[in-house]
Design a protein around this motif. Structure first.
Motif, PDB file in Angstrom:
ATOM      1  N   PRO A   1       0.836  -1.220   0.000  1.00 48.69           N
ATOM      2  CA  PRO A   1       0.000   0.000   0.000  1.00 48.69           C
ATOM      3  C   PRO A   1       0.862   1.257   0.000  1.00 48.69           C
ATOM      4  N   GLU A   2       0.361   2.293  -0.635  1.00 48.69           N
ATOM      5  CA  GLU A   2       1.104   3.552  -0.740  1.00 48.69           C
ATOM      6  C   GLU A   2       1.441   4.119   0.635  1.00 48.69           C
ATOM      7  N   GLU A   3       0.486   4.026   1.588  1.00 46.21           N
ATOM      8  CA  GLU A   3       0.738   4.586   2.905  1.00 46.21           C
ATOM      9  C   GLU A   3       1.824   3.804   3.650  1.00 46.21           C
ATOM     10  N   ALA A   4       1.906   2.492   3.420  1.00 43.94           N
ATOM     11  CA  ALA A   4       2.940   1.688   4.065  1.00 43.94           C
ATOM     12  C   ALA A   4       4.322   2.040   3.512  1.00 43.94           C
ATOM     13  N   ALA A   5       4.400   2.260   2.212  1.00 41.48           N
ATOM     14  CA  ALA A   5       5.672   2.664   1.612  1.00 41.48           C
ATOM     15  C   ALA A   5       6.118   4.009   2.166  1.00 41.48           C
ATOM     16  N   ALA A   6       5.174   4.926   2.368  1.00 46.98           N
ATOM     17  CA  ALA A   6       5.508   6.241   2.916  1.00 46.98           C
ATOM     18  C   ALA A   6       5.977   6.124   4.365  1.00 46.98           C
ATOM     19  N   VAL A   7       5.308   5.289   5.144  1.00 47.98           N
ATOM     20  CA  VAL A   7       5.721   5.081   6.537  1.00 47.98           C
ATOM     21  C   VAL A   7       7.133   4.512   6.594  1.00 47.98           C
ATOM     22  N   ALA A   8       7.443   3.553   5.743  1.00 50.14           N
ATOM     23  CA  ALA A   8       8.777   2.950   5.724  1.00 50.14           C
ATOM     24  C   ALA A   8       9.837   3.988   5.351  1.00 50.14           C
ATOM     25  N   ALA A   9       9.543   4.814   4.359  1.00 51.12           N
ATOM     26  CA  ALA A   9      10.513   5.824   3.924  1.00 51.12           C
ATOM     27  C   ALA A   9      10.768   6.849   5.023  1.00 51.12           C
ATOM     28  N   ASP A  10       9.703   7.343   5.658  1.00 49.29           N
ATOM     29  CA  ASP A  10       9.869   8.326   6.734  1.00 49.29           C
ATOM     30  C   ASP A  10      10.593   7.712   7.933  1.00 49.29           C
ATOM     31  N   SER A  11      10.185   6.516   8.324  1.00 49.41           N
ATOM     32  CA  SER A  11      10.701   5.910   9.554  1.00 49.41           C
ATOM     33  C   SER A  11      12.166   5.526   9.433  1.00 49.41           C
ATOM     34  N   PHE A  12      12.593   5.137   8.244  1.00 52.16           N
ATOM     35  CA  PHE A  12      13.989   4.733   8.062  1.00 52.16           C
ATOM     36  C   PHE A  12      14.938   5.844   8.495  1.00 52.16           C
ATOM     37  N   ALA A  13      14.671   7.054   8.048  1.00 51.48           N
ATOM     38  CA  ALA A  13      15.538   8.186   8.394  1.00 51.48           C
ATOM     39  C   ALA A  13      15.283   8.661   9.821  1.00 51.48           C
ATOM     40  N   GLU A  14      14.018   8.713  10.222  1.00 49.47           N
ATOM     41  CA  GLU A  14      13.678   9.276  11.526  1.00 49.47           C
ATOM     42  C   GLU A  14      14.254   8.457  12.678  1.00 49.47           C
ATOM     43  N   LEU A  15      14.274   7.133  12.529  1.00 48.10           N
ATOM     44  CA  LEU A  15      14.759   6.272  13.607  1.00 48.10           C
ATOM     45  C   LEU A  15      16.229   5.913  13.460  1.00 48.10           C
ATOM     46  N   GLY A  16      16.863   6.335  12.388  1.00 40.92           N
ATOM     47  CA  GLY A  16      18.281   6.061  12.209  1.00 40.92           C
ATOM     48  C   GLY A  16      18.558   4.578  12.050  1.00 40.92           C
ATOM     49  N   LEU A  17      18.060   3.972  10.977  1.00 41.41           N
ATOM     50  CA  LEU A  17      18.127   2.522  10.805  1.00 41.41           C
ATOM     51  C   LEU A  17      19.109   2.118   9.722  1.00 41.41           C
ATOM     52  N   VAL A  18      19.545   0.853   9.793  1.00 41.28           N
ATOM     53  CA  VAL A  18      20.349   0.238   8.732  1.00 41.28           C
ATOM     54  C   VAL A  18      19.414  -0.449   7.747  1.00 41.28           C
ATOM     55  N   GLY A  19      18.485  -1.235   8.277  1.00 41.35           N
ATOM     56  CA  GLY A  19      17.508  -1.929   7.453  1.00 41.35           C
ATOM     57  C   GLY A  19      16.155  -1.928   8.138  1.00 41.35           C
ATOM     58  N   LEU A  20      15.100  -1.863   7.342  1.00 41.90           N
ATOM     59  CA  LEU A  20      13.742  -1.840   7.882  1.00 41.90           C
ATOM     60  C   LEU A  20      12.831  -2.643   6.972  1.00 41.90           C
ATOM     61  N   ILE A  21      12.088  -3.559   7.585  1.00 41.13           N
ATOM     62  CA  ILE A  21      11.071  -4.306   6.854  1.00 41.13           C
ATOM     63  C   ILE A  21       9.713  -3.991   7.469  1.00 41.13           C
ATOM     64  N   VAL A  22       8.770  -3.653   6.610  1.00 39.16           N
ATOM     65  CA  VAL A  22       7.384  -3.415   7.008  1.00 39.16           C
ATOM     66  C   VAL A  22       6.524  -4.369   6.190  1.00 39.16           C
ATOM     67  N   ALA A  23       5.578  -5.048   6.845  1.00 42.26           N
ATOM     68  CA  ALA A  23       4.786  -6.059   6.146  1.00 42.26           C
ATOM     69  C   ALA A  23       3.365  -6.083   6.680  1.00 42.26           C
ATOM     70  N   GLY A  24       2.464  -6.601   5.861  1.00 44.10           N
ATOM     71  CA  GLY A  24       1.070  -6.730   6.258  1.00 44.10           C
ATOM     72  C   GLY A  24       0.335  -7.578   5.242  1.00 44.10           C
ATOM     73  N   ALA A  25      -0.981  -7.473   5.241  1.00 35.67           N
ATOM     74  CA  ALA A  25      -1.792  -8.284   4.332  1.00 35.67           C
ATOM     75  C   ALA A  25      -2.837  -7.416   3.668  1.00 35.67           C
ATOM     76  N   ALA A  26      -3.109  -7.705   2.398  1.00 33.28           N
ATOM     77  CA  ALA A  26      -4.168  -7.022   1.656  1.00 33.28           C
ATOM     78  C   ALA A  26      -5.526  -7.582   2.076  1.00 33.28           C
ATOM     79  N   ASP A  27      -6.586  -6.971   1.583  1.00 34.94           N
ATOM     80  CA  ASP A  27      -7.929  -7.402   1.943  1.00 34.94           C
ATOM     81  C   ASP A  27      -8.205  -8.848   1.539  1.00 34.94           C
TER      82      ASP A  27
END
Length: 502
Positions: A184-210
């Motif tokens: 989902p577009e909102e999940a991609a945006a959350v991953a992009a923002d959070s990567f920099a904000e939390l100072g990460l090396v790697g980040l995986i975000v996952a979920g399920a569609a309807d």
């Protein structure tokens, strides 16, 4: 320096103009960021960057969320000083709706805002204001807020979390993204923002569609030293999320009539006993048994449990009161092993992992782990360094290594392994666990007012978070997973997915 006059768009964005200034600085058009910002301000007919910022804020649609946040900042900036008096409940209710104050009681809210008073004295930056929502920053504090739709537009949501400001490592400046499934577009945006904000090396975000299909977005690196890009199928330690697998295995034994929740655990333990004969299986599952936990949780290999606990496990904590720990779940793992007459890892795989199709999940006895990301830590100089791979000495409390997709499968389908009555019991509050309305179920950490349950995990070089919205029994639900290869607080990332602010 350009002297060409330009018109501001109908809805000018200060964030866009900041990025434009940085782009023109990088292109060599200006020697300093200040010069680039000044030029942009003058191009739009204003004498300074400060004047441009003020003009844009004045031209923006009125934001009720911004108004309420500015009240918070002015009201709490002096918290802790001799002349400051905290607001009473009546005053807070003029700015926060009743539902929010049921989640965060007035005294707790005053304490939380008072604790960040120093940051609230700073000006807001990176402001993204809509009429009913706000996302901004004050110093190193991220602020997200949303208000009621109608007057008096009280805050119905407020989220604060610290941003990472120490990272200086140039290797994480341009992270790659790899995906699997329809992200989902909102999940991609959350991953992009959070990567920099939390100072990460790697980040995986996952979920399920309807339709139940699993999506995964992976951002950054599995290993910085090896320049290894993070992929959706890299394996991570789940750490305390493992407790959910253990709890479901125990509840399957309950469903089969081989274990009773309210019987003493010592009725089933053979190899190691509890010092308190009265501690029940239910109390171990809900962290109310008072069982001691080892001081250290990680080693190069998994030792024999008796060498960690001794033949009689100590119960020095208060029985009947919630006290999150690992010792009780270590004994539940031993209970599973004794009842099934097999090793815990074998029983949990057979009873939980295999039925749920978690084929990329297992309990390694030692490191390194095949196909796994590498853990990292941040040095005082702001550089990342590798953390040696270790495993949990208590497999039933923190020994699962898995993929994000497998954890989503668990979150979606764990209830299919149990009768409906036990699903409801697992999600029923067994004990109060904090002042913010949290409860403990059987394995699950609950937040009933928000209609979510979950379990965080953190340890040597990694963090994990699983959140579900259970829905009705037999009707499935929703699941979100976050994994990182740096120890960091990732619950805000998962909350942004499970509990959108706007």
């Amino acid at each position: 320096m350009s002297d060409q006059s330009r018109a501001l768009p109908d809805r000018p964005s200060l964030r866009y103009l900041k990025l434009e200034a940085k782009r023109r600085l990088s292109a060599g058009e200006f020697a300093t960021l200040h010069q680039a910002q000044l030029a942009i301000a003058r191009e739009h007919g204003l004498p300074s960057w400060a004047a441009l910022k003020e003009h844009i804020e004045a031209a923006a649609p009125a934001s009720h969320a911004l108004t309420q946040v500015r009240w918070i900042m002015s009201r709490f900036a002096a918290a802790g000083t001799p002349e400051w008096a905290p607001p009473g409940e009546e005053e807070l209710r003029r700015h926060f709706d009743d539902h929010y104050l049921s989640l965060v009681p007035p005294d707790t809210l005053t304490g939380l805002l008072g604790a960040v008073a120093e940051r609230l004295r700073e000006d807001l930056a990176d402001v993204r204001a809509e009429p009913l929502s706000l996302r901004a920053r004050a110093a190193d504090l991220r602020i997200e807020a949303a208000t009621e739709a109608g007057p008096p537009h009280r805050l119905r949501s407020l989220r604060l979390y610290l941003l990472e400001t120490k990272v200086k490592d140039p290797r994480v400046a341009a992270p790659a993204t790899r995906t699997s499934g329809p992200v989902p577009e909102e999940a991609a945006a959350v991953a992009a923002d959070s990567f920099a904000e939390l100072g990460l090396v790697g980040l995986i975000v996952a979920g399920a569609a309807d339709d139940g299909s699993v999506w995964v977005t992976a951002r950054g690196w599995a290993s910085l030293d090896d320049d290894d890009v993070l992929l959706p199928d890299h394996r991570f330690p789940a750490y305390s999320v493992t407790k959910l697998v253990t709890s479901i295995a125990v509840l399957r034994l309950v469903a089969d009539g081989r274990v009773r929740l309210d019987e003493p655990a010592n009725a089933y333990l053979r190899t190691i006993r509890l010092a308190d004969d009265g501690v029940t299986v239910r109390e171990l599952l809900s962290h109310t048994g008072g069982v001691d936990s080892p001081a250290s949780m990680f080693a190069d290999r998994v030792p024999d449990l008796a060498s960690v606990t001794g033949p009689v496990a100590a119960c020095g904590g208060p029985r009947g009161a919630f006290a999150y720990g690992n010792g009780g779940y270590a004994l539940l793992g031993q209970l599973i092993a004794d009842v099934t007459e097999s090793r815990y890892e074998e029983a949990a795989t057979r009873m939980v992992l295999e039925p749920l199709g978690m084929s990329d999940s297992w309990f390694p006895r030692s490191g390194p782990v095949t196909g796994a990301a590498t853990g990292h830590r941040l040095t005082d100089e702001g550089m990342f360094e590798r953390v040696p791979t270790q495993v949990s000495i208590l497999p039933a409390a923190g020994g699962l290594w898995t993929t994000a997709a497998d954890l989503v499968r668990f979150g979606l389908a764990w209830s299919s392994l149990l009768p409906d009555a036990l699903v409801r019991e697992a999600l029923r509050p067994q004990a109060e666990r904090d002042r913010l309305g949290g409860q403990a179920g059987l394995g699950w950490m609950l937040m009933l007012p928000k209609d979510v349950a979950g379990q965080p995990g953190a340890g040597s070089g990694f963090s994990a978070s699983l959140i579900i919205r259970p829905g009705r029994v037999g009707q499935g639900g929703q699941t979100w997973v976050v994994l990182t290869n740096r120890t960091a607080l990732v619950e805000p990332v998962n909350e942004r997915l499970a509990l959108p602010i706007a």
